[in-house]
Design a protein around this motif. Sequence first.
Motif, PDB file in Angstrom:
ATOM      1  N   ASP A 261     -60.286 -82.705  33.013  1.00 30.59           N
ATOM      2  CA  ASP A 261     -59.849 -83.894  33.734  1.00 30.59           C
ATOM      3  C   ASP A 261     -58.330 -83.849  33.849  1.00 30.59           C
ATOM      4  OD1 ASP A 261     -59.189 -86.387  34.631  1.00 30.59           O
ATOM      5  OD2 ASP A 261     -60.380 -87.474  33.135  1.00 30.59           O
ATOM      6  N   PRO A 262     -57.784 -83.961  35.072  1.00 29.07           N
ATOM      7  CA  PRO A 262     -56.321 -83.900  35.230  1.00 29.07           C
ATOM      8  C   PRO A 262     -55.587 -85.025  34.514  1.00 29.07           C
ATOM      9  CG  PRO A 262     -57.392 -84.372  37.334  1.00 29.07           C
ATOM     10  CD  PRO A 262     -58.473 -84.145  36.334  1.00 29.07           C
ATOM     11  N   ASN A 263     -56.319 -86.063  34.103  1.00 29.87           N
ATOM     12  CA  ASN A 263     -55.686 -87.183  33.398  1.00 29.87           C
ATOM     13  C   ASN A 263     -55.635 -86.970  31.889  1.00 29.87           C
ATOM     14  OD1 ASN A 263     -55.285 -88.650  35.804  1.00 29.87           O
ATOM     15  ND2 ASN A 263     -57.417 -89.307  35.751  1.00 29.87           N
TER      16      ASN A 263
ATOM     17  N   GLY B 193     -55.769 -81.099  30.916  1.00 30.31           N
ATOM     18  CA  GLY B 193     -55.622 -81.003  32.370  1.00 30.31           C
ATOM     19  C   GLY B 193     -54.168 -81.024  32.793  1.00 30.31           C
ATOM     20  N   GLY B 194     -53.374 -81.870  32.153  1.00 26.96           N
ATOM     21  CA  GLY B 194     -51.937 -81.927  32.461  1.00 26.96           C
ATOM     22  C   GLY B 194     -51.230 -80.651  32.090  1.00 26.96           C
ATOM     23  N   SER B 195     -51.612 -80.073  30.954  1.00 27.01           N
ATOM     24  CA  SER B 195     -51.026 -78.817  30.505  1.00 27.01           C
ATOM     25  C   SER B 195     -51.361 -77.689  31.479  1.00 27.01           C
ATOM     26  CB  SER B 195     -51.531 -78.480  29.104  1.00 27.01           C
ATOM     27  OG  SER B 195     -51.013 -77.258  28.678  1.00 27.01           O
ATOM     28  N   MET B 196     -52.612 -77.670  31.934  1.00 30.47           N
ATOM     29  CA  MET B 196     -53.034 -76.637  32.880  1.00 30.47           C
ATOM     30  C   MET B 196     -52.262 -76.781  34.198  1.00 30.47           C
ATOM     31  SD  MET B 196     -56.858 -75.882  34.154  1.00 30.47           S
ATOM     32  CE  MET B 196     -57.455 -74.667  33.011  1.00 30.47           C
ATOM     33  N   ALA B 197     -52.093 -78.014  34.662  1.00 31.99           N
ATOM     34  CA  ALA B 197     -51.342 -78.246  35.902  1.00 31.99           C
ATOM     35  C   ALA B 197     -49.890 -77.800  35.739  1.00 31.99           C
ATOM     36  CB  ALA B 197     -51.410 -79.729  36.271  1.00 31.99           C
ATOM     37  N   PHE B 198     -49.300 -78.078  34.574  1.00 36.49           N
ATOM     38  CA  PHE B 198     -47.923 -77.662  34.302  1.00 36.49           C
ATOM     39  C   PHE B 198     -47.804 -76.141  34.344  1.00 36.49           C
ATOM     40  CE2 PHE B 198     -44.765 -76.178  31.220  1.00 36.49           C
ATOM     41  CZ  PHE B 198     -43.618 -76.689  31.791  1.00 36.49           C
ATOM     42  N   GLU B 199     -48.733 -75.448  33.711  1.00 36.42           N
ATOM     43  CA  GLU B 199     -48.700 -73.977  33.688  1.00 36.42           C
ATOM     44  C   GLU B 199     -48.837 -73.404  35.095  1.00 36.42           C
ATOM     45  OE1 GLU B 199     -47.965 -71.767  31.256  1.00 36.42           O
ATOM     46  OE2 GLU B 199     -47.485 -73.547  30.082  1.00 36.42           O
TER      47      GLU B 199
ATOM     48  N   LYS C 120     -45.590 -73.907  36.905  1.00 35.21           N
ATOM     49  CA  LYS C 120     -44.578 -72.979  36.393  1.00 35.21           C
ATOM     50  C   LYS C 120     -44.794 -71.585  36.989  1.00 35.21           C
ATOM     51  CE  LYS C 120     -44.709 -71.354  32.182  1.00 35.21           C
ATOM     52  NZ  LYS C 120     -44.726 -71.236  30.729  1.00 35.21           N
ATOM     53  N   GLU C 121     -46.034 -71.124  37.018  1.00 35.52           N
ATOM     54  CA  GLU C 121     -46.324 -69.810  37.593  1.00 35.52           C
ATOM     55  C   GLU C 121     -45.997 -69.781  39.086  1.00 35.52           C
ATOM     56  OE1 GLU C 121     -50.234 -68.395  36.639  1.00 35.52           O
ATOM     57  OE2 GLU C 121     -49.863 -68.544  34.492  1.00 35.52           O
ATOM     58  N   PHE C 122     -46.287 -70.883  39.771  1.00 34.62           N
ATOM     59  CA  PHE C 122     -45.955 -70.952  41.189  1.00 34.62           C
ATOM     60  C   PHE C 122     -44.443 -70.852  41.385  1.00 34.62           C
ATOM     61  CE2 PHE C 122     -44.706 -73.383  44.956  1.00 34.62           C
ATOM     62  CZ  PHE C 122     -45.350 -72.642  45.935  1.00 34.62           C
ATOM     63  N   SER C 123     -43.682 -71.528  40.541  1.00 35.19           N
ATOM     64  CA  SER C 123     -42.223 -71.500  40.619  1.00 35.19           C
ATOM     65  C   SER C 123     -41.687 -70.088  40.376  1.00 35.19           C
ATOM     66  CB  SER C 123     -41.636 -72.477  39.607  1.00 35.19           C
ATOM     67  OG  SER C 123     -40.241 -72.459  39.652  1.00 35.19           O
ATOM     68  N   VAL C 124     -42.243 -69.407  39.390  1.00 31.55           N
ATOM     69  CA  VAL C 124     -41.823 -68.026  39.096  1.00 31.55           C
ATOM     70  C   VAL C 124     -42.149 -67.127  40.291  1.00 31.55           C
ATOM     71  CG1 VAL C 124     -42.258 -66.029  37.621  1.00 31.55           C
ATOM     72  CG2 VAL C 124     -41.964 -68.276  36.598  1.00 31.55           C
ATOM     73  N   ALA C 125     -43.330 -67.302  40.862  1.00 30.18           N
ATOM     74  CA  ALA C 125     -43.724 -66.487  42.018  1.00 30.18           C
ATOM     75  C   ALA C 125     -42.811 -66.759  43.209  1.00 30.18           C
ATOM     76  CB  ALA C 125     -45.182 -66.763  42.375  1.00 30.18           C
ATOM     77  N   GLN C 126     -42.461 -68.017  43.439  1.00 30.48           N
ATOM     78  CA  GLN C 126     -41.577 -68.365  44.551  1.00 30.48           C
ATOM     79  C   GLN C 126     -40.191 -67.773  44.338  1.00 30.48           C
ATOM     80  OE1 GLN C 126     -42.513 -69.982  47.414  1.00 30.48           O
ATOM     81  NE2 GLN C 126     -40.532 -69.271  48.090  1.00 30.48           N
ATOM     82  N   ASN C 127     -39.692 -67.828  43.113  1.00 32.13           N
ATOM     83  CA  ASN C 127     -38.392 -67.243  42.795  1.00 32.13           C
ATOM     84  C   ASN C 127     -38.415 -65.731  43.018  1.00 32.13           C
ATOM     85  OD1 ASN C 127     -35.682 -67.309  41.798  1.00 32.13           O
ATOM     86  ND2 ASN C 127     -36.459 -66.486  39.874  1.00 32.13           N
TER      87      ASN C 127
END
Length: 123
Positions: A50-52, A56-62, A65-72
């Motif tokens: 559950d994202p709430n 779920g929040g930890s998974m969304a954060f990870e 973070k991975e998306f940010s690293v990939a974009q960089n």
Amino acid sequence: MARKLAKSTVERFRRKLEEERERLSALIKELEHERDEVRLSETSSERSPDPNTAEGGSMAFELEKEFSVAQNAADLLSKVNHALERVESGHYGICEHCGKAIPIARLEALPYATTCVSCAAKR
């Protein structure tokens, strides 16, 4: 007029840029593969937190973070490719804005630099 870098110096930076291009490309592929695996596992019944919740929040954060690293990595790869184009055109080591030579020390630190320090500071 900026003085041109010695051919051996340009070749050294070309190799450095090509190695960086390979490293970044591999990193991007690895991150995309990991993201695809997470997406597949999220759809399974055992891994749909559950994202709430904290999990779920930890998974969304990870994922963010991975998306940010990939974009960089993608942004850096674009800069590396642009620098390699400048090597091919004979403009490597010359500031795109003022036309002065980019100091070797700056190129050692940022081989994909296309501007001198003063022009970069103005941006």
